[in-house]
Design a protein around this motif. Sequence first.
Motif, PDB file in Angstrom:
ATOM      1  N   LEU A  92      43.925  28.351  50.878  1.00 11.95           N
ATOM      2  CA  LEU A  92      42.792  28.672  50.328  1.00 11.95           C
ATOM      3  C   LEU A  92      42.915  30.318  49.728  1.00 11.95           C
ATOM      4  O   LEU A  92      42.029  30.880  50.211  1.00 11.95           O
ATOM      5  CB  LEU A  92      41.558  28.871  51.609  1.00 11.95           C
ATOM      6  N   GLU A  93      43.933  30.481  49.137  1.00 10.21           N
ATOM      7  CA  GLU A  93      44.164  31.707  48.684  1.00 10.21           C
ATOM      8  C   GLU A  93      42.962  32.347  47.857  1.00 10.21           C
ATOM      9  O   GLU A  93      43.103  33.674  47.837  1.00 10.21           O
ATOM     10  CB  GLU A  93      45.625  31.842  47.752  1.00 10.21           C
ATOM     11  N   ASN A  94      42.350  31.758  46.989  1.00 11.03           N
ATOM     12  CA  ASN A  94      41.303  32.383  46.241  1.00 11.03           C
ATOM     13  C   ASN A  94      39.995  32.162  46.828  1.00 11.03           C
ATOM     14  O   ASN A  94      39.224  32.522  46.071  1.00 11.03           O
ATOM     15  CB  ASN A  94      41.316  31.572  44.855  1.00 11.03           C
ATOM     16  N   LEU A  95      39.765  31.685  48.077  1.00 11.17           N
ATOM     17  CA  LEU A  95      38.590  31.637  48.790  1.00 11.17           C
ATOM     18  C   LEU A  95      38.133  32.996  48.943  1.00 11.17           C
ATOM     19  O   LEU A  95      38.613  33.808  49.769  1.00 11.17           O
ATOM     20  CB  LEU A  95      38.604  30.802  50.039  1.00 11.17           C
ATOM     21  N   ARG A  96      36.867  33.674  48.257  1.00  9.66           N
ATOM     22  CA  ARG A  96      36.393  34.874  48.290  1.00  9.66           C
ATOM     23  C   ARG A  96      35.261  35.192  49.293  1.00  9.66           C
ATOM     24  O   ARG A  96      35.160  35.966  50.061  1.00  9.66           O
ATOM     25  CB  ARG A  96      35.981  35.324  46.949  1.00  9.66           C
ATOM     26  N   ILE A  97      34.415  33.968  49.539  1.00 12.61           N
ATOM     27  CA  ILE A  97      33.089  34.360  50.136  1.00 12.61           C
ATOM     28  C   ILE A  97      32.718  32.778  50.813  1.00 12.61           C
ATOM     29  O   ILE A  97      32.892  31.898  49.971  1.00 12.61           O
ATOM     30  CB  ILE A  97      32.207  34.740  49.171  1.00 12.61           C
ATOM     31  N   LEU A 129      44.176  32.750  53.711  1.00 12.63           N
ATOM     32  CA  LEU A 129      43.012  33.338  53.074  1.00 12.63           C
ATOM     33  C   LEU A 129      42.983  34.779  52.816  1.00 12.63           C
ATOM     34  O   LEU A 129      42.179  35.456  53.232  1.00 12.63           O
ATOM     35  CB  LEU A 129      41.899  33.345  54.281  1.00 12.63           C
ATOM     36  N   ARG A 130      43.834  34.855  52.023  1.00 11.10           N
ATOM     37  CA  ARG A 130      44.191  36.140  51.264  1.00 11.10           C
ATOM     38  C   ARG A 130      43.079  37.030  50.640  1.00 11.10           C
ATOM     39  O   ARG A 130      42.846  38.273  50.629  1.00 11.10           O
ATOM     40  CB  ARG A 130      45.365  36.073  50.314  1.00 11.10           C
ATOM     41  N   ASN A 131      42.339  36.253  49.906  1.00 20.25           N
ATOM     42  CA  ASN A 131      41.091  36.866  49.380  1.00 20.25           C
ATOM     43  C   ASN A 131      39.823  36.853  50.032  1.00 20.25           C
ATOM     44  O   ASN A 131      38.789  37.109  49.598  1.00 20.25           O
ATOM     45  CB  ASN A 131      41.102  36.169  48.057  1.00 20.25           C
ATOM     46  N   LEU A 132      39.738  36.305  51.192  1.00 24.86           N
ATOM     47  CA  LEU A 132      38.331  36.219  51.878  1.00 24.86           C
ATOM     48  C   LEU A 132      37.997  37.373  52.383  1.00 24.86           C
ATOM     49  O   LEU A 132      38.670  38.150  53.214  1.00 24.86           O
ATOM     50  CB  LEU A 132      38.754  35.259  53.340  1.00 24.86           C
ATOM     51  N   CYS A 232      31.245  42.342  40.283  1.00 19.68           N
ATOM     52  CA  CYS A 232      31.769  41.995  41.570  1.00 19.68           C
ATOM     53  C   CYS A 232      32.494  40.897  41.798  1.00 19.68           C
ATOM     54  O   CYS A 232      32.911  40.139  40.815  1.00 19.68           O
ATOM     55  CB  CYS A 232      30.092  41.357  42.020  1.00 19.68           C
ATOM     56  N   PHE A 233      33.235  40.867  42.872  1.00 16.15           N
ATOM     57  CA  PHE A 233      33.913  39.674  43.066  1.00 16.15           C
ATOM     58  C   PHE A 233      33.249  38.378  43.453  1.00 16.15           C
ATOM     59  O   PHE A 233      33.580  37.174  43.153  1.00 16.15           O
ATOM     60  CB  PHE A 233      35.019  39.985  44.391  1.00 16.15           C
ATOM     61  N   ALA A 234      32.122  38.451  43.915  1.00 12.69           N
ATOM     62  CA  ALA A 234      31.289  37.395  44.332  1.00 12.69           C
ATOM     63  C   ALA A 234      30.048  37.930  44.399  1.00 12.69           C
ATOM     64  O   ALA A 234      29.792  39.204  44.609  1.00 12.69           O
ATOM     65  CB  ALA A 234      31.617  36.877  45.589  1.00 12.69           C
TER      66      ALA A 234
END
Length: 332
Positions: A92-97, A129-132, A232-234
């Motif tokens: 889930l490398e691009n999961l941000r939020i 979860l690099r981007n969480l 914003c990222f999210a």
Amino acid sequence: MREIASEWILKFHSILCLSAVCPGTENKLSTLSDLDQQYRTLKKLYENCEVVMGNLEITSIDRNRNLSFLKSIREVTGYVLVALNQFDYLPLENLRIIRGTKLYEGRYSLAIFLNYRRDGYYGLRQLGLRNLTEILNGGVYVDQNKYLCHADTIHWRDIIKNPQAELLVVPSNNSNLGLSQTFKMCSAFSWWAVTKTVCAEQCDGRCFGPYVSDCCHRECAGGCSGPKDTDCFACTNFNDSGACVTQCPQPFVYNPTSFQMEHNPRAKYTYGAFCVKKCPHNFVVDHSSCVRACPSNKMEVEENRIKMCTPCTNICPKGKTHCGEFVLVTLV
Ligand SMILES: *[C@@H]1O[C@H](CO)[C@@H](O)[C@H](O)[C@H]1NC(C)=O
Ligand SMILES: *[C@@H]1O[C@H](CO)[C@@H](O)[C@H](O)[C@H]1NC(C)=O
Ligand SMILES: *[C@@H]1O[C@H](CO)[C@@H](O)[C@H](O)[C@H]1NC(C)=O
Ligand SMILES: *[C@@H]1O[C@H](CO)[C@@H](O)[C@H](O)[C@H]1NC(C)=O
């Protein structure tokens, strides 16, 4: 029964999966006995999905499955559950939020447990979860992942917004493997550490640098690349064509010179965390939001080709409050 249930998932997928938005599930730990089917269902649900409107549940996936399709996911509105799996990497490398509008066990936005095979030497080793960077509601539970490396060194408190939310991260017990073996196993993975950049005191959220001028816009979640609401990222609240806003453009705006409420030609409807010009197929307009069904004191009426909820003058006619039945997707 199970077959029927998974058919329903696919049906709702095709109805609700507009562009990159897809519905989630609410199955908790109940899974299909057929592991092939379990994997295929997961793939069907989330391939090319960017925003999960609901919970992302990844359960009972066996060892050598290609899960790279999970990389498309950027946002989950409910909770994320990862349990009873045997794969070693969660991509889930691009999961941000994770918004946590629904919580697992009423407490957790992210729950990762029992991901190893009892009678084998494999299981979850690394969280991708690099981007969480943001969990807006609820806490984190990580336990009983025999081979998981480093989960206890993540700065979870930086990611979890609510300081009262429960954080229960139990380090995996690799000690029975011996220190050098553990080191070898874990150092094979490059590790990232999610840290909140040290922000200037004036910033009330996150920042993209150390100075006062480096504060993120207050509507941002999870960080930003610049100071504007479009950097914003999210979004904490709503995404209006790329800008993060507190509220979608309302149908009526106050004109301070004429002292009147005036029709707003730029009005949009609220759909999940998005502002949209039109509600998706199978949704009805209630006030300025897209809803699945009208509330019980209202009925569905079509006006100018738009399905809307209007208050019933008397008693609502039975069966007219719903726009198509919505069946909760449950696997039993
Ligand atoms: C996994 O699937 C993706 C496409 O979804 C593909 O590009 C990739 O090569 C696959 N990886 C393996 C190891 O089969
Ligand atoms: C994570 O977010 C950054 C932006 O901060 C982006 O450049 C990157 O592609 C994202 N994905 C991964 C896997 O790091
Ligand atoms: C870790 O494993 C060792 C050996 O298997 C065991 O003696 C110990 O009680 C375990 N510790 C925990 C916290 O589970
Ligand atoms: C807002 O939505 C657009 C289109 O769906 C997407 O490309 C963009 O990345 C989103 N922005 C944020 C901050 O989530």
